[in-house]
Design a protein around this motif. Sequence first.
Motif, PDB file in Angstrom:
ATOM      1  N   TYR A  70     -26.329   0.866   5.716  1.00  9.26           N
ATOM      2  CA  TYR A  70     -26.043  -0.802   6.056  1.00  9.26           C
ATOM      3  C   TYR A  70     -25.790  -0.674   7.393  1.00  9.26           C
ATOM      4  CZ  TYR A  70     -24.289  -5.238   6.040  1.00  9.26           C
ATOM      5  OH  TYR A  70     -24.197  -6.474   6.617  1.00  9.26           O
ATOM      6  N   LEU A  71     -24.740   0.462   7.515  1.00  8.48           N
ATOM      7  CA  LEU A  71     -23.834   0.180   9.067  1.00  8.48           C
ATOM      8  C   LEU A  71     -24.983   0.545   9.815  1.00  8.48           C
ATOM      9  CD1 LEU A  71     -20.463   1.847   8.278  1.00  8.48           C
ATOM     10  CD2 LEU A  71     -20.975  -0.474   8.577  1.00  8.48           C
ATOM     11  N   TYR A  72     -25.751   1.388   9.903  1.00  5.33           N
ATOM     12  CA  TYR A  72     -27.084   1.977  10.550  1.00  5.33           C
ATOM     13  C   TYR A  72     -27.848   0.760  11.059  1.00  5.33           C
ATOM     14  CZ  TYR A  72     -31.400   3.400  12.097  1.00  5.33           C
ATOM     15  OH  TYR A  72     -32.704   3.820  12.672  1.00  5.33           O
ATOM     16  N   GLU A  73     -28.313   0.111   9.975  1.00  8.08           N
ATOM     17  CA  GLU A  73     -29.185  -1.153  10.110  1.00  8.08           C
ATOM     18  C   GLU A  73     -28.747  -2.100  10.694  1.00  8.08           C
ATOM     19  OE1 GLU A  73     -32.225  -1.201   9.304  1.00  8.08           O
ATOM     20  OE2 GLU A  73     -32.625   0.931   8.436  1.00  8.08           O
ATOM     21  N   ALA A  74     -27.404  -2.610  10.558  1.00  8.64           N
ATOM     22  CA  ALA A  74     -26.558  -3.500  11.283  1.00  8.64           C
ATOM     23  C   ALA A  74     -26.589  -2.913  12.785  1.00  8.64           C
ATOM     24  CB  ALA A  74     -25.110  -3.478  10.646  1.00  8.64           C
ATOM     25  N   SER A  75     -26.194  -1.972  12.952  1.00 12.82           N
ATOM     26  CA  SER A  75     -26.068  -1.514  14.438  1.00 12.82           C
ATOM     27  C   SER A  75     -27.482  -1.615  15.192  1.00 12.82           C
ATOM     28  CB  SER A  75     -25.406  -0.243  14.566  1.00 12.82           C
ATOM     29  OG  SER A  75     -26.512   0.853  13.958  1.00 12.82           O
ATOM     30  N   LYS A  76     -28.563  -1.327  14.346  1.00 11.99           N
ATOM     31  CA  LYS A  76     -29.604  -1.297  15.114  1.00 11.99           C
ATOM     32  C   LYS A  76     -30.131  -2.900  15.164  1.00 11.99           C
ATOM     33  CE  LYS A  76     -33.639  -0.480  12.547  1.00 11.99           C
ATOM     34  NZ  LYS A  76     -34.293   0.159  11.465  1.00 11.99           N
ATOM     35  N   ASN A  77     -30.119  -3.523  14.294  1.00 15.23           N
ATOM     36  CA  ASN A  77     -30.432  -5.136  14.155  1.00 15.23           C
ATOM     37  C   ASN A  77     -29.802  -5.955  15.052  1.00 15.23           C
ATOM     38  OD1 ASN A  77     -33.067  -4.999  12.372  1.00 15.23           O
ATOM     39  ND2 ASN A  77     -31.758  -3.892  11.498  1.00 15.23           N
ATOM     40  N   GLY A  78     -28.428  -5.689  15.266  1.00 14.09           N
ATOM     41  CA  GLY A  78     -27.552  -6.578  16.094  1.00 14.09           C
ATOM     42  C   GLY A  78     -27.438  -8.035  15.401  1.00 14.09           C
ATOM     43  N   ASN A  79     -27.772  -9.049  16.249  1.00 11.62           N
ATOM     44  CA  ASN A  79     -27.502 -10.272  15.772  1.00 11.62           C
ATOM     45  C   ASN A  79     -28.908 -10.777  15.090  1.00 11.62           C
ATOM     46  OD1 ASN A  79     -24.928 -10.375  16.538  1.00 11.62           O
ATOM     47  ND2 ASN A  79     -25.374 -10.785  18.791  1.00 11.62           N
ATOM     48  N   ASP A 128     -29.849 -10.852   8.555  1.00 13.26           N
ATOM     49  CA  ASP A 128     -28.862 -11.506   7.845  1.00 13.26           C
ATOM     50  C   ASP A 128     -29.767 -11.956   6.771  1.00 13.26           C
ATOM     51  OD1 ASP A 128     -26.734 -10.678   9.543  1.00 13.26           O
ATOM     52  OD2 ASP A 128     -26.808 -12.746  10.633  1.00 13.26           O
ATOM     53  N   LYS A 129     -30.942 -12.586   7.149  1.00 15.66           N
ATOM     54  CA  LYS A 129     -31.546 -13.191   5.731  1.00 15.66           C
ATOM     55  C   LYS A 129     -31.942 -12.214   4.642  1.00 15.66           C
ATOM     56  CE  LYS A 129     -33.913 -17.048   8.158  1.00 15.66           C
ATOM     57  NZ  LYS A 129     -35.049 -17.584   8.871  1.00 15.66           N
ATOM     58  N   ARG A 165     -21.957 -18.474   3.899  1.00 19.31           N
ATOM     59  CA  ARG A 165     -22.611 -19.100   4.995  1.00 19.31           C
ATOM     60  C   ARG A 165     -23.046 -20.544   4.631  1.00 19.31           C
ATOM     61  NH1 ARG A 165     -25.302 -15.472   8.345  1.00 19.31           N
ATOM     62  NH2 ARG A 165     -24.186 -13.651   8.771  1.00 19.31           N
ATOM     63  N   ARG A 166     -23.652 -20.593   3.182  1.00 25.92           N
ATOM     64  CA  ARG A 166     -23.737 -22.135   3.191  1.00 25.92           C
ATOM     65  C   ARG A 166     -22.587 -23.184   3.415  1.00 25.92           C
ATOM     66  NH1 ARG A 166     -21.937 -25.556  -0.687  1.00 25.92           N
ATOM     67  NH2 ARG A 166     -21.569 -24.223  -1.922  1.00 25.92           N
ATOM     68  N   LYS A 167     -21.461 -22.758   3.412  1.00 22.64           N
ATOM     69  CA  LYS A 167     -20.216 -23.465   3.435  1.00 22.64           C
ATOM     70  C   LYS A 167     -19.779 -23.440   5.036  1.00 22.64           C
ATOM     71  CE  LYS A 167     -18.374 -23.147  -1.178  1.00 22.64           C
ATOM     72  NZ  LYS A 167     -17.387 -22.499  -1.922  1.00 22.64           N
ATOM     73  N   GLY A 168     -20.600 -22.799   5.866  1.00 21.40           N
ATOM     74  CA  GLY A 168     -20.395 -22.799   7.344  1.00 21.40           C
ATOM     75  C   GLY A 168     -19.759 -21.722   7.812  1.00 21.40           C
ATOM     76  N   SER A 169     -19.402 -20.642   6.962  1.00 14.74           N
ATOM     77  CA  SER A 169     -18.754 -19.418   7.565  1.00 14.74           C
ATOM     78  C   SER A 169     -19.715 -18.621   8.340  1.00 14.74           C
ATOM     79  CB  SER A 169     -18.281 -18.789   6.288  1.00 14.74           C
ATOM     80  OG  SER A 169     -17.718 -17.265   6.666  1.00 14.74           O
ATOM     81  N   THR A 170     -18.951 -18.093   9.424  1.00 16.72           N
ATOM     82  CA  THR A 170     -19.730 -16.897  10.344  1.00 16.72           C
ATOM     83  C   THR A 170     -19.499 -15.908   9.755  1.00 16.72           C
ATOM     84  OG1 THR A 170     -18.128 -17.132  11.931  1.00 16.72           O
ATOM     85  CG2 THR A 170     -19.854 -18.985  11.982  1.00 16.72           C
ATOM     86  N   LEU A 171     -18.781 -15.356   8.811  1.00 14.89           N
ATOM     87  CA  LEU A 171     -18.678 -14.073   8.319  1.00 14.89           C
ATOM     88  C   LEU A 171     -19.956 -13.138   8.390  1.00 14.89           C
ATOM     89  CD1 LEU A 171     -16.452 -12.189   7.475  1.00 14.89           C
ATOM     90  CD2 LEU A 171     -16.988 -12.659   5.300  1.00 14.89           C
TER      91      LEU A 171
END
Length: 316
Positions: free
Chosen positions: A185-194, A199-200, A262-268
């Motif tokens: 997960y950390l690898y994919e997160a670092s690879k895909n960034g923003n 996120d979807k 996310r639905r409630k507006g969080s950017t977490l």
Amino acid sequence: MEKKDTRDIILLTVLSFILSCFSVGSLVFTFPLLLLSKRYPKKITDTACVAVMVLAAGKQLYTSRDVLMNSLTYFFVGNNLFIPFALILGAMVWMHTKGEDVVKRLIYTIVPTLVLFILFAVVYTISPQSAQGVLSTYREIFVALFSEIFQLSSEALNTMFDMVLEMMLSLVIPLVFINIVVVHYLYEASKNGNDVNFDKKIINFSLPYSFIYAFLGLWTIMLLKRFVSIPMSVNVIVNNLALLVTLFYGMQGFSIILYNLRRKGSTLSGTRMMGFLILSMILLPGINAILVLALVGVGVVNTWIELRKPFKESLI
């Protein structure tokens, strides 16, 4: 291939091996190997993975060089290599299944661990004397280590050893799976960034309905075996599979909670939420069981009640 590429490949391969030699580093030693797949073809990443496996095996044999004449030594070497090999093979499978559905990728990734586990079980089954010798050695070490700490009789310590051994064997596959999930997960997160699409994928992670049959079936067996005596080997296999399927539902629960935040507006982000959960489990030991049960509960309930359905349109 340019010299810079060759240097980077060697550095990341050596870094992976060095990390595998330390207790903390061994938790993330496959990360450098995963990084190779961002720039280089599968042939190169596979070669790097095999190189680390060879280096790890060589290290184990070298440290045991003085007792290699003892056949049991090879069993101990094999035991020490089980988790590193399982994690490396899992990383190789993850690289080769790029583009597949996430649930399928995770299932494929844990298959090498299951195969190795079965292979070890077969080897120990057809070599009962060696298995008993390995078990006796571990028992002696355990009794010697804890006899002064707990001030218990040898009989009590032997009983404790049997309980600890069964618990550890029952957690092997789930612990390997947790490591695979977190590191990958950390690898994919670092690879895909923003990347919004990444996120979807996280917040829409969903298990097929058929998973519930495995979950309910295995936990029914877990309850029934409390009233029926079964061999330790069968008990260990059932425990591993039940906990493995449970972890899948914990992951679904994680995605559902993140979705609703996310639905409630969080950017977490998923990475921050995962970090929060890991820290909570480490720093608040009494809370970890509650957190895990909550995640699993949410994931299971979603089988019958779609907890994300009212909000999907707002996130597409």
